[in-house]
Design a protein around this motif. Sequence first.
Motif, PDB file in Angstrom:
ATOM      1  N   SER A 114      48.329  27.941  43.716  1.00 49.17           N
ATOM      2  CA  SER A 114      49.218  29.045  43.478  1.00 49.17           C
ATOM      3  C   SER A 114      49.506  29.709  42.084  1.00 49.17           C
ATOM      4  N   LYS A 115      50.169  28.715  41.633  1.00 52.36           N
ATOM      5  CA  LYS A 115      49.904  28.173  39.704  1.00 52.36           C
ATOM      6  C   LYS A 115      48.345  29.014  39.861  1.00 52.36           C
ATOM      7  N   ALA A 116      46.940  27.926  39.726  1.00 51.98           N
ATOM      8  CA  ALA A 116      45.582  28.023  39.091  1.00 51.98           C
ATOM      9  C   ALA A 116      45.535  29.944  39.196  1.00 51.98           C
ATOM     10  N   SER A 117      46.150  30.239  40.824  1.00 51.32           N
ATOM     11  CA  SER A 117      45.104  31.747  40.593  1.00 51.32           C
ATOM     12  C   SER A 117      46.148  32.551  40.161  1.00 51.32           C
ATOM     13  N   LYS A 118      46.808  32.219  39.755  1.00 48.66           N
ATOM     14  CA  LYS A 118      48.044  33.556  39.453  1.00 48.66           C
ATOM     15  C   LYS A 118      47.890  33.312  37.280  1.00 48.66           C
ATOM     16  N   ASN A 119      47.681  31.505  36.505  1.00 45.50           N
ATOM     17  CA  ASN A 119      47.214  31.647  35.839  1.00 45.50           C
ATOM     18  C   ASN A 119      45.921  32.812  35.525  1.00 45.50           C
ATOM     19  N   SER A 120      45.495  32.051  35.944  1.00 42.68           N
ATOM     20  CA  SER A 120      43.503  32.934  36.096  1.00 42.68           C
ATOM     21  C   SER A 120      43.397  34.846  35.939  1.00 42.68           C
ATOM     22  N   LEU A 121      44.691  34.622  36.762  1.00 42.53           N
ATOM     23  CA  LEU A 121      45.152  36.468  37.517  1.00 42.53           C
ATOM     24  C   LEU A 121      44.774  37.001  35.956  1.00 42.53           C
ATOM     25  N   SER A 122      46.302  36.135  35.103  1.00 46.75           N
ATOM     26  CA  SER A 122      46.583  36.682  34.116  1.00 46.75           C
ATOM     27  C   SER A 122      45.785  36.604  32.839  1.00 46.75           C
ATOM     28  N   LYS A 123      44.636  35.809  33.289  1.00 45.17           N
ATOM     29  CA  LYS A 123      43.877  35.306  31.845  1.00 45.17           C
ATOM     30  C   LYS A 123      42.750  36.513  31.517  1.00 45.17           C
ATOM     31  N   TYR A 124      42.432  36.150  33.317  1.00 40.18           N
ATOM     32  CA  TYR A 124      41.123  37.251  33.145  1.00 40.18           C
ATOM     33  C   TYR A 124      41.494  37.878  34.685  1.00 40.18           C
ATOM     34  N   PRO A 125      42.088  39.273  34.134  1.00 42.20           N
ATOM     35  CA  PRO A 125      42.554  40.295  35.166  1.00 42.20           C
ATOM     36  C   PRO A 125      41.460  41.138  35.410  1.00 42.20           C
ATOM     37  N   ASN A 126      40.587  41.452  34.670  1.00 39.96           N
ATOM     38  CA  ASN A 126      39.595  42.430  35.020  1.00 39.96           C
ATOM     39  C   ASN A 126      37.771  41.715  34.554  1.00 39.96           C
ATOM     40  N   THR A 127      37.640  40.454  35.347  1.00 39.02           N
ATOM     41  CA  THR A 127      36.345  39.493  34.801  1.00 39.02           C
ATOM     42  C   THR A 127      36.629  39.020  35.781  1.00 39.02           C
ATOM     43  N   ILE A 128      36.042  39.029  36.859  1.00 35.14           N
ATOM     44  CA  ILE A 128      36.251  38.540  38.293  1.00 35.14           C
ATOM     45  C   ILE A 128      35.573  37.103  39.035  1.00 35.14           C
ATOM     46  N   ASP A 129      33.697  37.174  38.225  1.00 34.30           N
ATOM     47  CA  ASP A 129      33.578  35.401  37.844  1.00 34.30           C
ATOM     48  C   ASP A 129      34.588  34.681  36.786  1.00 34.30           C
ATOM     49  N   GLN A 130      35.057  34.853  36.267  1.00 33.84           N
ATOM     50  CA  GLN A 130      35.411  34.509  34.812  1.00 33.84           C
ATOM     51  C   GLN A 130      36.665  33.856  35.718  1.00 33.84           C
ATOM     52  N   GLN A 131      38.188  35.194  36.086  1.00 28.09           N
ATOM     53  CA  GLN A 131      38.325  34.487  37.122  1.00 28.09           C
ATOM     54  C   GLN A 131      38.282  33.461  38.050  1.00 28.09           C
ATOM     55  N   SER A 132      37.358  33.887  38.547  1.00 32.36           N
ATOM     56  CA  SER A 132      37.275  32.597  39.490  1.00 32.36           C
ATOM     57  C   SER A 132      36.505  31.292  39.012  1.00 32.36           C
ATOM     58  N   SER A 133      36.187  31.119  38.528  1.00 28.64           N
ATOM     59  CA  SER A 133      35.347  30.036  37.652  1.00 28.64           C
ATOM     60  C   SER A 133      36.912  29.233  37.028  1.00 28.64           C
TER      61      SER A 133
END
Length: 162
Positions: free
Chosen positions: A114-133
């Motif tokens: 959950s923490k990884a998901s939340k932090n990646s979403l806040s860092k890359y809110p508009n780029t799904i590929d970067q967010q996922s990686s």
Amino acid sequence: MDSYKKPVILSTFFALLFAITLISNAQINVKVMVDEVIIYTEQNIDTSSTIRTTKGDIFEVTDVQDGWTQIHLFSGEERFIKSSQVSTIHEIPPYPSYTSVRKDLCAKVKKASSKASKNSLSKYPNTIDQQSSYEYFLFDKYVLDIYRTSDIPASNYSKLIE
């Protein structure tokens, strides 16, 4: 061919086939042999995403080539360590058998996810590929910390899934 030779030849063939299957399915592990090692996302020291690991950490190997050891981490992604910093080991400490320890570990891993998901979403809110990686990267980093503080080898992660 003599009648007694045929069963001996067949049984020898199947014994060899069984032995080859066992050997090819054996898990190879490495242990970090220096104080601090960097785990890279690619076979390149200039990659931006790195995870620090410490002496004694144990990982499952998926490949070795060109001075790099490819390891399997928690996210399912393959990561890389310089081969000169690790050593192959044949036995790893057992996975905890107590149900309470396993449940606690599962709860911690779920929180890390959950923490990884939340932090990646806040860092890359508009780029799904970067967010996922980035989410996979953070998950590996967080769960490695959990396993290290629990004194459980990272190569035992597949047992948590069972």
